[in-house]
Design an enzyme around this catalytic site. Structure first.
Site, mmCIF file in Angstrom:
data_model
loop_
_atom_site.group_PDB
_atom_site.id
_atom_site.type_symbol
_atom_site.label_atom_id
_atom_site.label_comp_id
_atom_site.label_asym_id
_atom_site.label_seq_id
_atom_site.Cartn_x
_atom_site.Cartn_y
_atom_site.Cartn_z
ATOM 1 N N TYR A 50 0.845 -1.210 0.000
ATOM 2 C CA TYR A 50 0.000 0.000 0.000
ATOM 3 C C TYR A 50 0.877 1.255 0.000
ATOM 4 O O TYR A 50 0.619 2.193 0.744
ATOM 5 C CB TYR A 50 -0.916 -0.012 1.221
ATOM 6 C CG TYR A 50 -2.097 -0.956 1.102
ATOM 7 C CD1 TYR A 50 -3.054 -0.797 0.101
ATOM 8 C CD2 TYR A 50 -2.291 -2.003 2.013
ATOM 9 C CE1 TYR A 50 -4.154 -1.652 -0.001
ATOM 10 C CE2 TYR A 50 -3.387 -2.861 1.917
ATOM 11 C CZ TYR A 50 -4.311 -2.672 0.906
ATOM 12 O OH TYR A 50 -5.410 -3.512 0.805
ATOM 13 N N ARG A 106 -18.198 -6.159 -3.089
ATOM 14 C CA ARG A 106 -18.278 -5.252 -1.934
ATOM 15 C C ARG A 106 -19.719 -4.817 -1.659
ATOM 16 O O ARG A 106 -20.076 -4.565 -0.508
ATOM 17 C CB ARG A 106 -17.368 -4.044 -2.165
ATOM 18 C CG ARG A 106 -15.882 -4.389 -2.031
ATOM 19 C CD ARG A 106 -15.008 -3.300 -2.573
ATOM 20 N NE ARG A 106 -13.593 -3.484 -2.248
ATOM 21 C CZ ARG A 106 -12.620 -2.736 -2.751
ATOM 22 N NH1 ARG A 106 -12.902 -1.754 -3.597
ATOM 23 N NH2 ARG A 106 -11.366 -2.956 -2.421
ATOM 24 N N GLU A 140 2.231 -5.496 -8.529
ATOM 25 C CA GLU A 140 1.678 -6.229 -7.382
ATOM 26 C C GLU A 140 1.860 -7.743 -7.536
ATOM 27 O O GLU A 140 2.164 -8.428 -6.562
ATOM 28 C CB GLU A 140 0.199 -5.876 -7.201
ATOM 29 C CG GLU A 140 0.020 -4.441 -6.737
ATOM 30 C CD GLU A 140 -1.419 -4.076 -6.420
ATOM 31 O OE1 GLU A 140 -1.646 -2.989 -5.887
ATOM 32 O OE2 GLU A 140 -2.337 -4.890 -6.706
HETATM 33 P P1 ADP Z 1 -9.175 0.212 -3.294
HETATM 34 O O1 ADP Z 1 -8.890 -0.922 -2.333
HETATM 35 O O2 ADP Z 1 -10.622 0.230 -3.735
HETATM 36 O O3 ADP Z 1 -8.210 0.245 -4.471
HETATM 37 P P2 ADP Z 1 -7.646 2.358 -1.959
HETATM 38 O O4 ADP Z 1 -6.404 1.772 -2.577
HETATM 39 O O5 ADP Z 1 -7.881 3.815 -2.144
HETATM 40 O O6 ADP Z 1 -8.972 1.590 -2.484
HETATM 41 O O7 ADP Z 1 -7.656 2.096 -0.397
HETATM 42 C C1 ADP Z 1 -7.101 0.902 0.119
HETATM 43 C C2 ADP Z 1 -7.979 0.364 1.217
HETATM 44 O O8 ADP Z 1 -7.963 1.286 2.323
HETATM 45 C C3 ADP Z 1 -9.466 0.234 0.880
HETATM 46 O O9 ADP Z 1 -9.777 -0.948 0.156
HETATM 47 C C4 ADP Z 1 -10.090 0.245 2.259
HETATM 48 O O10 ADP Z 1 -10.022 -1.044 2.860
HETATM 49 C C5 ADP Z 1 -9.182 1.213 3.036
HETATM 50 N N1 ADP Z 1 -9.727 2.571 3.132
HETATM 51 C C6 ADP Z 1 -9.744 3.493 2.155
HETATM 52 N N2 ADP Z 1 -10.291 4.655 2.597
HETATM 53 C C7 ADP Z 1 -10.625 4.447 3.889
HETATM 54 C C8 ADP Z 1 -11.225 5.283 4.905
HETATM 55 N N3 ADP Z 1 -11.612 6.545 4.698
HETATM 56 N N4 ADP Z 1 -11.416 4.736 6.128
HETATM 57 C C9 ADP Z 1 -11.032 3.489 6.372
HETATM 58 N N5 ADP Z 1 -10.456 2.666 5.463
HETATM 59 C C10 ADP Z 1 -10.261 3.134 4.232
#
Ligand code: ADP
Length: 163
Positions: A50, A106, A140
Site C-alpha cells: 500500500y 463489496r 503487485e
Molecule cells: P481500493 O482498495 O478500492 O483500491 P484504496 O487503494 O484507495 O482503495 O484504499 C485501500 C484500502 O484502504 C481500501 O480498500 C479500504 O479497505 C481502506 N480505506 C480506504 N479509505 C478508507 C477510509 N476513509 N477509512 C477506512 N479505510 C479506508
C-alpha cells in the site's frame, strides 16, 4: 489483451468464510487462477503493498488499513483473463461498501460507509483488494508471487471462452 491481476481476499473475508463464494464468482466469469497462497503479512510488507495510500488517502487511513490487514491471513490470488484487471475491478465494486452496487462483491457482502469506519478509527472492511490498473497489476503480482508460484495450464475456459 490477456492480463494477470492480483486479488487479495482480506482477513474479513477469510474469517467470515467467504473465500469460496468469492472465488466462485471469478471462476464463473471464466477467469483462471494461476497463483494462490495464504499469507499473514506484517506491517513492513503492508507498507510496500500500500505504498501510495498515505499520499492518496492520508496517514490515518494507512494506519487503520495496516492494522486491519495484519490482524489475520489473507488469501492472495493471481487471476488471468482477457482484460482481467478491469473485469476484476468491476466485479469488486466501489471501495466504500455503502456506495458499491448490488451484484458487486463489496456491494453484496458488506454495507458500511467511510464515515462509520472513520468514526470507529478502523479500516473499512470491504473484503477484497484488486489491482487498480495494468501497470499496478504487474508490480503487485511481482511483489506477491515468485515466478515459480505462477502456473500456466489449460482449462476448459481456454476452449469455451477464449476460442
Ligand atoms: P481500493 O482498495 O478500492 O483500491 P484504496 O487503494 O484507495 O482503495 O484504499 C485501500 C484500502 O484502504 C481500501 O480498500 C479500504 O479497505 C481502506 N480505506 C480506504 N479509505 C478508507 C477510509 N476513509 N477509512 C477506512 N479505510 C479506508
Amino acid at each position: 489483451m490477456l492480463e494477470r491481476t492480483l486479488v487479495l481476499l482480506k482477513p474479513d473475508t477469510v474469517q467470515r468464510g467467504f473465500m469460496g463464494r468469492i472465488i466462485s464468482r471469478f471462476e464463473d466469469a471464466g477467469l483462471k487462477t494461476v497463483g494462490a497462497k495464504m499469507v499473514w503479512m506484517d506491517t513492513d510488507f503492508g507498507k510496500k503493498h500500500y505504498f501510495d495510500v498515505a499520499q492518496r488517502r492520508g496517514e490515518a487511513v494507512l494506519k487503520r488499513l495496516l492494522k486491519m490487514m495484519t490482524q489475520g491471513p489473507v488469501l492472495a490470488l493471481c487471476l488471468e483473463g482477457v482484460h482481467a484487471v478491469e473485469i476484476v475491478r468491476k466485479m469488486v465494486g466501489n471501495t466504500e461498501p455503502k456506495s458499491a452496487l448490488p451484484g458487486t462483491i463489496r456491494g453484496d457482502f458488506a454495507h458500511v460507509s467511510y464515515a462509520y469506519a472513520d468514526s470507529k478509527d478502523i479500516g473499512i472492511k470491504n473484503l477484497i483488494h484488486a489491482s487498480g490498473n495494468v501497470e499496478e497489476a504487474k508490480q503487485e503480482v511481482a511483489l506477491w508471487f515468485k515466478k515459480e508460484e505462477l502456473h500456466s495450464y489449460k482449462s476448459v475456459h481456454d476452449l469455451h471462452i477464449l476460442e
